[in-house]
Write an enzyme that holds these catalytic residues in place. Structure first.
Site: not given
Ligand code: ATP
Ligand code: MG
Length: 562
Positions: A37, A262, A272
């Site tokens: 995102e 994760r 984020k």
């Molecule tokens: P955050 O939790 O940091 O706000 P998010 O999951 O909302 O992150 P996205 O932009 O939706 O952020 O993430 C894009 C991809 O990265 C998704 O497929 C998510 O599963 C993966 N991802 C995000 N954070 C992690 C992490 N700490 N370890 C592994 N994969 C991750």
């Molecule tokens: Mg997300």
């Protein structure tokens, strides 16, 4: 890396992909995606997902899509899109022509929603967000059917079309899936699919005033792109039944979702939302502050993409949430930088040394090896003269037994130069040491005594008249606690910020680094790995300390083995 540093066997995700290829489940296709995102910069956790998805595509001769999940108009900005593109490329991956935006499918998603409305599987609901929450029940209590659940398909269709046309104010209505308000899985209790939001979108402008919710949009995006393995983090495990329900009701293409744990890293935060807070509240200088766990922060700090990829390989992929030691990332980094970084001499906390028996008007150039780890190691010239700087720490007036470096009357080696012996210590009125006087032995040129005479220490140094000034930023962890979220009750993670995470000092450095471009990496002999900052220039050299030489991870491993 040495052999046992790398992982050989297939992880559980790759095992599934390999099996699917064998059984021909997807007709030999392997299509993965990385779907960020664009509401912030990527962090090291994203790198795990990136290396997994792009890595699988590369290993199994498949493709990996880069897709911006830009269905929420409020938080998304072009700046984030640009940074994500840069970071994925820098990590060494390429999506070729497979570059997509979730918002490209808004029309298709709308049509799918209409299909569900017509089939009596979705309805327009007039409850407020708070009422929806009340009706939903809890983990222990079932929800209740809302008053609009039994609207006819015709009425729903009419209302949904008018929602799209902009006839209703924000928040006044939603479109909801008609599943089961008593379902044990809360995600299945008639989740909201669309909300009304008169907001400008970074790509579709004001074309839409209804926006799809993440759970509705996400599975559809994977379906439209004919993803085979939709790899996501564990939190989405209990959303999977909902994604399945949507795709089954629509009769649409249905990827296989696979959840993995994760990445969490010690001494930092990874959401984020929290990283944005650090930026907005000025706790750091920006998303690319070298203390941030963002890809851009790590890059600016001097981390190599090879080290980050190796780290992702070493941590592997599994189903259990855990926290990985920052020391492992730094261990991977040191292994890479040791091979790739040229050595130079810099003095971080200078102490002046005058070589009394070296001619005042003389200077000479000595040969120094650029990188002893490089089989084709070349040499460079380092200037030597009567006045030098050494590290303040390398001298003690009254040394304890185990201190072998310079002290009054003691002889040490200056790397690539000569043996010197300390003859006098000059102090200011306050008693601080300001200068040392030494003599050198011309017969030890290059750093070896012809008669085999030994010294117990070798020091780095720079020639005072030739050295360049540089600002050096020394970093410590951004937080003082392994788990920054472990904060006092009425406070949050920012209570654990490390007030000493940055120290800037004025250092002296050998002239060979003059004109180094931003993001050039070096090993400062005996001190650690350093990298020129993005704002470093010919006029003003700025270095970031990437990491010290002390490999705590290797130490831990060694201790565990013995
Ligand atoms: P955050 O939790 O940091 O706000 P998010 O999951 O909302 O992150 P996205 O932009 O939706 O952020 O993430 C894009 C991809 O990265 C998704 O497929 C998510 O599963 C993966 N991802 C995000 N954070 C992690 C992490 N700490 N370890 C592994 N994969 C991750
Ligand atoms: Mg997300």
């Amino acid at each position: 890396m040495d052999a046992n540093d790398s992982q050989a066997s297939l992880d559980f995700v790759r095992t599934i992909v390999a099996e699917d290829l064998e059984t021909g489940k997807w007709d030999g296709r392997v299509v993965t995606r990385f779907p960020p995102e664009p509401n912030g910069y990527l962090h090291i956790g994203h790198a795990k997902s990136i290396c997994l998805n792009f890595g699988i595509a590369a290993e199994f001769d498949g493709t990996c899509h880069l897709r911006f999940d830009d269905t929420n108009p409020q938080k998304e900005e072009q700046e984030y899109v640009n940074s994500i593109i840069e970071d994925v490329h820098w990590l060494g991956w390429d999506w070729g022509e497979h570059f997509y935006y979730g918002s490209d499918y808004f029309e298709q998603m709308y049509e799918y929603a209409v299909q569900l409305v017509k089939a009596g599987k979705a309805y327009v609901c007039d409850l407020t967000a708070e009422q929806i929450r009340e009706y939903r029940g809890t983990l222990t209590e079932p929800g209740r059917d809302g008053p609009h659940r039994s609207r006819s398909a015709e009425e729903n269709l009419d209302l949904f079309e008018r929602m799209r046309k902009g006839e209703f104010p924000d928040g006044s209505r939603t479109l909801r899936a008609k599943i089961d308000m008593a379902h044990p899985n809360l995600n299945m209790r008639d989740p909201v699919m669309y909300r009304i939001l008169h907001a400008e979108h970074h790509r579709t402008g004001d074309k839409w005033c209804i926006y799809p919710m993440y759970d509705w949009a996400h599975g559809l995006e994977d379906s439209v792109e004919k993803i085979t393995h939709s790899i996501c983090t564990l939190e989405f495990e209990n959303h999977r039944p909902l994604y399945d329900w949507f795709l089954d009701e629509l009769g649409a293409y249905h990827p296989q979702q696979i959840e993995f744990a994760r990445l969490n890293l010690s001494y930092t935060v990874m959401s984020k939302r929290k990283l944005l807070r650090l930026v907005q509240d000025g706790h750091v200088t920006g998303w690319d502050d070298p203390r941030m766990p963002t890809i851009s922060g790590l890059r600016r700090r001097g981390y190599s993409s090879a080290a980050i990829r190796e780290f992702c390989k070493r941590i592997g992929v599994n189903k259990f949430n855990s926290t990985v030691e920052m020391a492992l990332l730094d261990h991977c980094l040191r292994q890479d930088l040791n091979k790739t970084s040229p050595r130079v001499m810099a003095v971080l906390r200078p102490l002046k040394v005058v070589i009394d028996n070296y001619p005042e008007d003389q200077a000479e150039e000595l040969d120094a090896i650029n990188n002893p780890e490089d089989p084709e190691a070349r040499t460079r010239k380092v200037p030597f003269s009567r006045e030098l700087y050494i590290e303040r720490d390398d001298f003690m007036e009254d040394p304890p037994r185990k201190f072998f470096r310079l002290a009054p009357g003691r002889e040490v080696r200056l790397r690539y130069a000569y043996f010197i012996t300390c003859t006098d210590v000059v102090k200011d009125d306050a008693g601080n040491i300001v200068e040392l006087h030494c003599t050198y032995d011309p017969a030890t040129k290059g750093g070896d005594a012809p008669n085999g005479r030994k010294v117990k220490a070798t020091l780095h140094w720079v020639s005072a008249m030739h050295a360049l000034g540089a600002d050096v930023r020394l970093y410590d962890t951004l937080f003082t606690k392994e788990n920054p979220d472990d904060a006092p009750e009425d406070q949050d993670f920012t209570a654990n910020l490390n007030p000493n995470s940055l120290e800037t000092i004025s250092a002296r450095i050998e002239p060979s680094v003059a004109g180094a471009k931003p993001l050039t990496r070096y090993q400062f002999e005996r001190l650690g790995y350093f990298c020129t900052d993005t704002e470093s220039s010919k006029e003003r050299l700025i270095f970031n300390r990437t990491v010290t030489l002390r490999d705590t991870w290797a130490k831990i491993q060694k201790a565990q083995k013995t």
